[in-house]
Write a protein that holds these residues in place. Structure first.
Motif, short mmCIF file in Angstrom:
data_model
loop_
_atom_site.label_atom_id
_atom_site.label_comp_id
_atom_site.label_asym_id
_atom_site.label_seq_id
_atom_site.Cartn_x
_atom_site.Cartn_y
_atom_site.Cartn_z
N VAL A 262 0.87 -1.18 0.00
CA VAL A 262 0.00 0.00 0.00
C VAL A 262 0.90 1.23 0.00
O VAL A 262 2.05 1.16 0.47
CB VAL A 262 -0.92 0.04 1.25
CG1 VAL A 262 -2.02 1.08 1.09
CG2 VAL A 262 -1.52 -1.33 1.54
N SER A 263 0.41 2.34 -0.50
CA SER A 263 1.19 3.58 -0.45
C SER A 263 1.46 3.98 1.00
O SER A 263 0.71 3.63 1.92
CB SER A 263 0.44 4.70 -1.17
OG SER A 263 0.29 4.41 -2.54
N ARG A 264 2.50 4.75 1.19
CA ARG A 264 2.98 5.09 2.53
C ARG A 264 1.95 5.84 3.37
O ARG A 264 1.23 6.72 2.87
CB ARG A 264 4.26 5.93 2.43
CG ARG A 264 5.44 5.16 1.85
CD ARG A 264 6.71 5.97 1.85
NE ARG A 264 6.62 7.14 0.98
CZ ARG A 264 6.63 8.39 1.42
NH1 ARG A 264 6.67 8.64 2.72
NH2 ARG A 264 6.56 9.39 0.56
N GLU A 265 1.92 5.51 4.63
CA GLU A 265 0.95 6.09 5.56
C GLU A 265 0.95 7.61 5.60
O GLU A 265 -0.14 8.22 5.57
CB GLU A 265 1.19 5.55 6.99
CG GLU A 265 0.80 4.12 7.20
CD GLU A 265 1.93 3.13 6.98
OE1 GLU A 265 1.85 2.01 7.47
OE2 GLU A 265 2.91 3.51 6.28
N PRO A 266 2.11 8.30 5.64
CA PRO A 266 2.06 9.77 5.73
C PRO A 266 1.37 10.43 4.55
O PRO A 266 0.78 11.51 4.71
CB PRO A 266 3.55 10.15 5.80
CG PRO A 266 4.24 8.94 6.32
CD PRO A 266 3.49 7.79 5.77
#
Length: 343
Positions: A262-266
């Motif tokens: 998944v794309s990065r949390e921030p």
């Protein structure tokens, strides 16, 4: 078809975050530049020490995975297991009978333990390992690097037959300019063992899923859900998509394997974890496609996790999240409720 499995890639993250535990459980490496500064005896000793440590580390990793629930018995081994294996300056080291005996014994034992406990193993050379390129030297180096991985798999006990026990070595397609025929030509340059172990995954830049489908008759295809989302600018492929049947057929009776991240949390800090990320909306919000490619620490998006659960009907998954086993264990807890057959 066998029961589903998922697992982490290459590096183990101890719960305690203890540095000594991390060193004990993970491989290390040494640079060719450093070795070049040493006398031959010292260079050999350094290589032998690193290799011995790495063989013990992957033995411990496999033991850890073997003790997990059946759903989690899948593991990708690190490519830096035998540093400098294809480098001319190290060739004589790996021809040493004592070092070869150590490698063969340790790998044979680790592979046997994996098979006894139903641990599916794989390897994934770096993106620079290509068998399809207009640059002939890049192909020559890529083939040599791939054959190194095939040697490791052979010593582990996966050198005979078509993807035995699901074992495989995965790469990207290479240079789009040479097309599918370039990949076919690269496959012909591999040894029989290597051809029986190779898989190719779709990527975000060169070979998307649709570009790889024409190769399904000669090589198993690895579906990377995140790469596909990026390449198609937002498509989530479902298990009933007709392209899944082509991927299944490419494995010739072996349970397929796929990748997820998944794309990065921030980047998506305010995103609803129960909704699939909307590519178009994120781009319009000013996020660049190259930033969306980065992998998150954990499998934080529950809608993506639900998608994985649906796909586990037909494929296993390697979790390409930065927190490795911590992320894969979290995903396993999520999907277990969807999979009554998982142990």
């Amino acid at each position: 078809m066998s029961a589903p499995r998922l697992g982490f890639c290459c590096k183990f993250v101890p719960e305690s975050r203890n540095a000594a535990d991390a060193r004990r459980m993970n491989t290390t490496t040494v640079t060719m530049t450093y070795l070049a500064r040493l006398e031959p005896k010292a260079a050999y000793d350094k290589i032998a020490s690193v290799v011995s440590h790495n063989l013990d580390a992957i033995t411990r990793q496999i033991e850890h995975v073997a003790a997990r629930p059946a759903l989690e018995r899948l593991h990708r081994l690190s490519s830096d297991l035998l540093p400098g294996y294809t480098h001319p300056s190290c060739r004589r080291f790996y021809e040493d009978p004592d070092l070869r005996d150590l490698i063969e014994r340790k790998l044979a034992s680790a592979g046997q333990n994996a098979r006894v406990h139903g641990v599916r193993l794989s390897m994934h050379p770096s993106q620079f390992c290509v068998i399809a390129s207009a640059n002939s030297s890049a192909v020559t180096n890529g083939v040599a690097e791939f054959e190194y991985h095939a040697d490791v798999m052979r010593h582990l006990g996966y050198g005979e037959g078509w993807h035995p026990d699901g074992a495989h070595i995965n790469i990207h397609g290479g240079a789009k300019a040479v097309g599918a025929e370039g990949v076919r030509e690269g496959l012909r340059r591999l040894s029989e063992t290597a051809r029986n172990l190779i898989t190719i995954e779709n990527d975000e830049v060169s070979f998307g899923l649709d570009d790889l489908l024409p190769l399904a008759d000669v090589v198993p295809l690895v579906l990377d859900l995140h790469h596909h989302w990026i390449k198609t600018e937002g498509e989530y492929i479902e298990p009933d998509d007709p392209r899944i049947r082509v991927i299944l057929a490419s494995w010739r009776g072996v349970r397929p394997l796929s990748h997820v991240s998944v794309s990065r949390e921030p980047l998506l800090a305010e995103h609803d974890i129960h909704a699939l990320p909307d590519y178009g909306m994120l781009i319009r919000a000013g996020i660049k496609p190259r930033d969306l490619r980065g992998h998150s620490d954990l499998m934080w998006n529950l809608a993506v996790n639900d998608l994985v659960a649906r796909h586990l009907r037909w494929t296993d998954f390697e979790v390409e999240a930065k927190l490795k086993n911590v992320a894969s264990e979290g995903l396993a807890r999520h999907v277990t409720g969807f999979l009554p057959m998982a142990g």
